[in-house]
Scaffold this motif. Structure first.
Motif, PDB file in Angstrom:
ATOM      1  N   VAL A 183       0.511  -1.339   0.225  1.00  0.00           N
ATOM      2  CA  VAL A 183      -0.066   0.343   0.056  1.00  0.00           C
ATOM      3  C   VAL A 183       0.786   0.728  -0.061  1.00  0.00           C
ATOM      4  CG1 VAL A 183      -1.690   1.254   1.364  1.00  0.00           C
ATOM      5  CG2 VAL A 183      -1.635  -1.356   1.503  1.00  0.00           C
ATOM      6  N   VAL A 184       0.722   1.861  -1.067  1.00  0.00           N
ATOM      7  CA  VAL A 184       1.728   3.303  -1.000  1.00  0.00           C
ATOM      8  C   VAL A 184       0.589   4.379  -0.640  1.00  0.00           C
ATOM      9  CG1 VAL A 184       3.256   4.777  -3.042  1.00  0.00           C
ATOM     10  CG2 VAL A 184       2.907   2.097  -3.187  1.00  0.00           C
ATOM     11  N   VAL A 185       1.385   5.175   0.366  1.00  0.00           N
ATOM     12  CA  VAL A 185       0.604   6.059   0.698  1.00  0.00           C
ATOM     13  C   VAL A 185       2.409   7.240   0.681  1.00  0.00           C
ATOM     14  CG1 VAL A 185      -0.340   6.991   2.629  1.00  0.00           C
ATOM     15  CG2 VAL A 185       0.101   4.686   2.834  1.00  0.00           C
ATOM     16  N   PRO A 186       1.263   8.297   0.217  1.00  0.00           N
ATOM     17  CA  PRO A 186       2.619   9.946  -0.469  1.00  0.00           C
ATOM     18  C   PRO A 186       2.455  10.414   0.774  1.00  0.00           C
ATOM     19  CG  PRO A 186       0.716   9.604  -1.551  1.00  0.00           C
ATOM     20  CD  PRO A 186       0.507   8.334  -0.942  1.00  0.00           C
ATOM     21  N   VAL A 187       3.559  11.050   1.408  1.00  0.00           N
ATOM     22  CA  VAL A 187       3.431  12.495   2.792  1.00  0.00           C
ATOM     23  C   VAL A 187       4.438  13.494   2.039  1.00  0.00           C
ATOM     24  CG1 VAL A 187       4.606  12.895   5.126  1.00  0.00           C
ATOM     25  CG2 VAL A 187       3.873  10.314   4.381  1.00  0.00           C
ATOM     26  N   VAL A 188       3.586  14.735   2.153  1.00  0.00           N
ATOM     27  CA  VAL A 188       4.340  15.857   2.163  1.00  0.00           C
ATOM     28  C   VAL A 188       4.609  16.862   2.805  1.00  0.00           C
ATOM     29  CG1 VAL A 188       4.032  17.769   0.083  1.00  0.00           C
ATOM     30  CG2 VAL A 188       2.775  15.921  -0.191  1.00  0.00           C
ATOM     31  N   ILE A 189       5.650  17.067   2.876  1.00  0.00           N
ATOM     32  CA  ILE A 189       6.597  17.570   3.816  1.00  0.00           C
ATOM     33  C   ILE A 189       6.819  18.990   3.477  1.00  0.00           C
ATOM     34  CG2 ILE A 189       7.080  15.350   5.691  1.00  0.00           C
ATOM     35  CD1 ILE A 189       9.978  16.314   4.888  1.00  0.00           C
ATOM     36  N   ASP A 190       6.783  20.169   5.054  1.00  0.00           N
ATOM     37  CA  ASP A 190       7.551  21.145   4.418  1.00  0.00           C
ATOM     38  C   ASP A 190       7.594  22.128   5.751  1.00  0.00           C
ATOM     39  OD1 ASP A 190       7.622  23.476   3.416  1.00  0.00           O
ATOM     40  OD2 ASP A 190       6.419  24.399   3.333  1.00  0.00           O
ATOM     41  N   GLY A 191       8.943  23.175   5.704  1.00  0.00           N
ATOM     42  CA  GLY A 191       9.264  23.609   6.674  1.00  0.00           C
ATOM     43  C   GLY A 191      10.075  23.167   7.555  1.00  0.00           C
ATOM     44  N   PHE A 192      10.899  21.846   7.371  1.00  0.00           N
ATOM     45  CA  PHE A 192      12.484  21.618   8.232  1.00  0.00           C
ATOM     46  C   PHE A 192      13.524  21.551   7.772  1.00  0.00           C
ATOM     47  CE2 PHE A 192       8.333  18.352   8.348  1.00  0.00           C
ATOM     48  CZ  PHE A 192       8.158  18.104   9.322  1.00  0.00           C
ATOM     49  N   ARG A 193      13.157  21.898   6.255  1.00  0.00           N
ATOM     50  CA  ARG A 193      14.333  22.484   5.834  1.00  0.00           C
ATOM     51  C   ARG A 193      14.802  23.757   6.785  1.00  0.00           C
ATOM     52  NH1 ARG A 193      13.752  22.110   0.736  1.00  0.00           N
ATOM     53  NH2 ARG A 193      14.425  20.260   1.191  1.00  0.00           N
ATOM     54  N   ARG A 194      14.062  25.134   7.424  1.00  0.00           N
ATOM     55  CA  ARG A 194      14.263  25.989   8.184  1.00  0.00           C
ATOM     56  C   ARG A 194      13.609  26.383   9.103  1.00  0.00           C
ATOM     57  NH1 ARG A 194       9.710  27.142   3.804  1.00  0.00           N
ATOM     58  NH2 ARG A 194       8.052  26.635   5.609  1.00  0.00           N
ATOM     59  N   SER A 195      13.818  25.247   9.623  1.00  0.00           N
ATOM     60  CA  SER A 195      13.531  24.866  11.051  1.00  0.00           C
ATOM     61  C   SER A 195      14.822  24.321  11.586  1.00  0.00           C
ATOM     62  CB  SER A 195      12.380  24.510  11.625  1.00  0.00           C
ATOM     63  OG  SER A 195      12.343  22.996  11.070  1.00  0.00           O
ATOM     64  N   PHE A 196      15.830  23.382  10.520  1.00  0.00           N
ATOM     65  CA  PHE A 196      17.044  22.543  10.831  1.00  0.00           C
ATOM     66  C   PHE A 196      17.931  22.469   9.742  1.00  0.00           C
ATOM     67  CE2 PHE A 196      12.523  20.259  12.077  1.00  0.00           C
ATOM     68  CZ  PHE A 196      13.318  20.146  14.316  1.00  0.00           C
ATOM     69  N   ASP A 197      19.175  22.591  10.604  1.00  0.00           N
ATOM     70  CA  ASP A 197      20.162  22.508   9.801  1.00  0.00           C
ATOM     71  C   ASP A 197      19.748  20.813   9.048  1.00  0.00           C
ATOM     72  OD1 ASP A 197      20.161  20.354  12.240  1.00  0.00           O
ATOM     73  OD2 ASP A 197      22.790  20.077  11.565  1.00  0.00           O
ATOM     74  N   LYS A 198      20.959  20.770   8.144  1.00  0.00           N
ATOM     75  CA  LYS A 198      21.035  19.659   7.307  1.00  0.00           C
ATOM     76  C   LYS A 198      20.513  18.522   7.518  1.00  0.00           C
ATOM     77  CE  LYS A 198      22.296  18.160   2.570  1.00  0.00           C
ATOM     78  NZ  LYS A 198      23.774  18.779   1.663  1.00  0.00           N
ATOM     79  N   LYS A 199      21.357  18.053   8.702  1.00  0.00           N
ATOM     80  CA  LYS A 199      20.926  17.124   9.192  1.00  0.00           C
ATOM     81  C   LYS A 199      19.770  16.496  10.185  1.00  0.00           C
ATOM     82  CE  LYS A 199      25.727  16.031   8.798  1.00  0.00           C
ATOM     83  NZ  LYS A 199      26.344  14.981  10.483  1.00  0.00           N
ATOM     84  N   GLY A 200      18.966  17.584  10.312  1.00  0.00           N
ATOM     85  CA  GLY A 200      17.969  17.424  11.549  1.00  0.00           C
ATOM     86  C   GLY A 200      17.897  17.472  13.145  1.00  0.00           C
ATOM     87  N   LEU A 201      19.516  17.941  13.277  1.00  0.00           N
ATOM     88  CA  LEU A 201      20.268  17.293  14.435  1.00  0.00           C
ATOM     89  C   LEU A 201      20.074  18.380  15.427  1.00  0.00           C
ATOM     90  CD1 LEU A 201      23.083  15.402  13.879  1.00  0.00           C
ATOM     91  CD2 LEU A 201      20.731  14.138  14.270  1.00  0.00           C
ATOM     92  N   PHE A 202      20.312  19.438  14.914  1.00  0.00           N
ATOM     93  CA  PHE A 202      20.114  20.933  15.354  1.00  0.00           C
ATOM     94  C   PHE A 202      18.640  21.199  14.769  1.00  0.00           C
ATOM     95  CE2 PHE A 202      24.179  19.272  15.693  1.00  0.00           C
ATOM     96  CZ  PHE A 202      24.055  19.720  16.570  1.00  0.00           C
ATOM     97  N   ILE A 203      17.977  22.398  15.600  1.00  0.00           N
ATOM     98  CA  ILE A 203      17.078  23.589  15.580  1.00  0.00           C
ATOM     99  C   ILE A 203      18.126  25.406  15.082  1.00  0.00           C
ATOM    100  CG2 ILE A 203      15.514  25.148  16.321  1.00  0.00           C
ATOM    101  CD1 ILE A 203      14.344  22.615  18.641  1.00  0.00           C
ATOM    102  N   LYS A 204      17.736  25.363  13.829  1.00  0.00           N
ATOM    103  CA  LYS A 204      19.031  27.102  13.132  1.00  0.00           C
ATOM    104  C   LYS A 204      17.571  28.017  13.360  1.00  0.00           C
ATOM    105  CE  LYS A 204      17.986  25.614   8.022  1.00  0.00           C
ATOM    106  NZ  LYS A 204      18.431  26.231   7.570  1.00  0.00           N
ATOM    107  N   LYS A 205      15.964  27.637  14.102  1.00  0.00           N
ATOM    108  CA  LYS A 205      15.568  28.684  13.772  1.00  0.00           C
ATOM    109  C   LYS A 205      14.052  28.360  14.324  1.00  0.00           C
ATOM    110  CE  LYS A 205      13.096  32.782  10.692  1.00  0.00           C
ATOM    111  NZ  LYS A 205      13.895  33.546  11.971  1.00  0.00           N
ATOM    112  N   LYS A 206      13.641  29.173  15.229  1.00  0.00           N
ATOM    113  CA  LYS A 206      12.085  29.238  16.062  1.00  0.00           C
ATOM    114  C   LYS A 206      11.323  29.822  15.484  1.00  0.00           C
ATOM    115  CE  LYS A 206      15.382  28.611  20.491  1.00  0.00           C
ATOM    116  NZ  LYS A 206      15.002  28.809  21.781  1.00  0.00           N
TER     117      LYS A 206
END
Length: 270
Positions: A183-206
């Motif tokens: 069963v193929v379920v699409p997920v669309v995300i946004d905002g993560f690139r703006r709030s986290f660093d590239k690795k997604g380990l650190f918050i760069k903007k609140k």
């Protein structure tokens, strides 16, 4: 003994449960405090079968995207409606959720090894290695492992294989769909690139509004649709088809990417 029960990859479920609980507690404020995560599609999550489900998503950071999905999926399964309020849903998390990630990324540090134990299906990328473009054959063991994970539960994959937007989808995802018929379920995300660093380990903007939209499962003719047709269907579903660029001015895209580069996370100096 139930205490030492393992999943098909040899991971002890009791240990995996505690890793998800601890990592969930440590990351919850990233989506429900420092920034806010807007969710759509909790009812779709609850309607899915327990296994052979493939989530296909666009990609914005190495880890923050998939961690958010662990939160959203478990919160939805526990009855929350488009919300991750009250982190108690982590007490009994779904343990058969996996995600596809590059093996070279998952083995770089103790933290990434812990994240891998929580559910990574580590694969060898055929097009990129150590920051260089390469060309190599697909490892059949990688395909087998994805099939094993689908047979056991849910799998999250990012078919672009990069956090750069608008890149073509890798055809391997379509081959997996045709082979295992999930069963193929699409997920669309946004905002993560703006709030986290590239690795997604650190918050760069609140104060960033992040979003996650879980869409209805795709209708796919596994036997008769071509790989190319499935790829195009996926590109539209996760809103990464080239036609989307026609409605976004090029100057706006360039300004968007430039602003992200200028907001690189930097540690506070003491």
């Amino acid at each position: 003994m139930a205490l030492f029960k393992k999943n098909p990859f040899g991971h002890i479920l009791f240990l995996k449960k505690w890793l998800i609980r601890i990592m969930g507690l440590l990351t919850h404020q990233r989506y429900k405090g420092f920034n806010r995560l807007e969710i759509e599609g909790s009812e779709i999550i609850r309607s899915l079968p327990d296994k052979n489900v493939l989530f296909v998503s666009n990609h914005q950071t190495y880890f923050a995207d998939v961690v958010a999905m662990f939160h959203v999926f478990n919160a939805s399964l526990s009855g929350r409606e488009d919300s991750i309020k009250n982190v108690g849903y982590l007490w009994n998390p779904k343990l058969n959720i996996y995600y596809v990630a590059a093996s070279e990324t998952m083995g770089k540090s103790l933290l990434t090894k812990i994240l891998a134990y929580a559910g990574s299906i580590s694969i060898q990328r055929t097009w990129r290695a150590d920051g260089q473009d390469v060309q190599r054959q697909v490892k059949m063991s990688d395909i087998t492992n994805i099939g094993t994970a689908l047979d056991d539960g849910w799998v999250i994959t990012f078919p672009q294989g990069t956090t750069t937007p608008w890149k073509p989808l890798r055809k391997g995802t379509a081959h997996i769909i045709k082979k295992f018929k999930p069963v193929v379920v699409p997920v669309v995300i946004d905002g993560f690139r703006r709030s986290f660093d590239k690795k997604g380990l650190f918050i760069k903007k609140k104060g960033i509004l992040q979003s996650m939209v879980v869409k209805k499962p795709l209708e796919i003719d596994y036997d008769n649709e071509s790989v190319e047709a499935i790829i195009e269907k996926l590109e539209y579903a996760i809103e990464q088809h080239p036609s989307f660029l026609k409605v976004i001015p090029e100057t706006e895209l360039m300004a968007y990417e430039q602003s992200n580069k200028q907001r690189q996370w930097r540690p506070n100096k003491t």
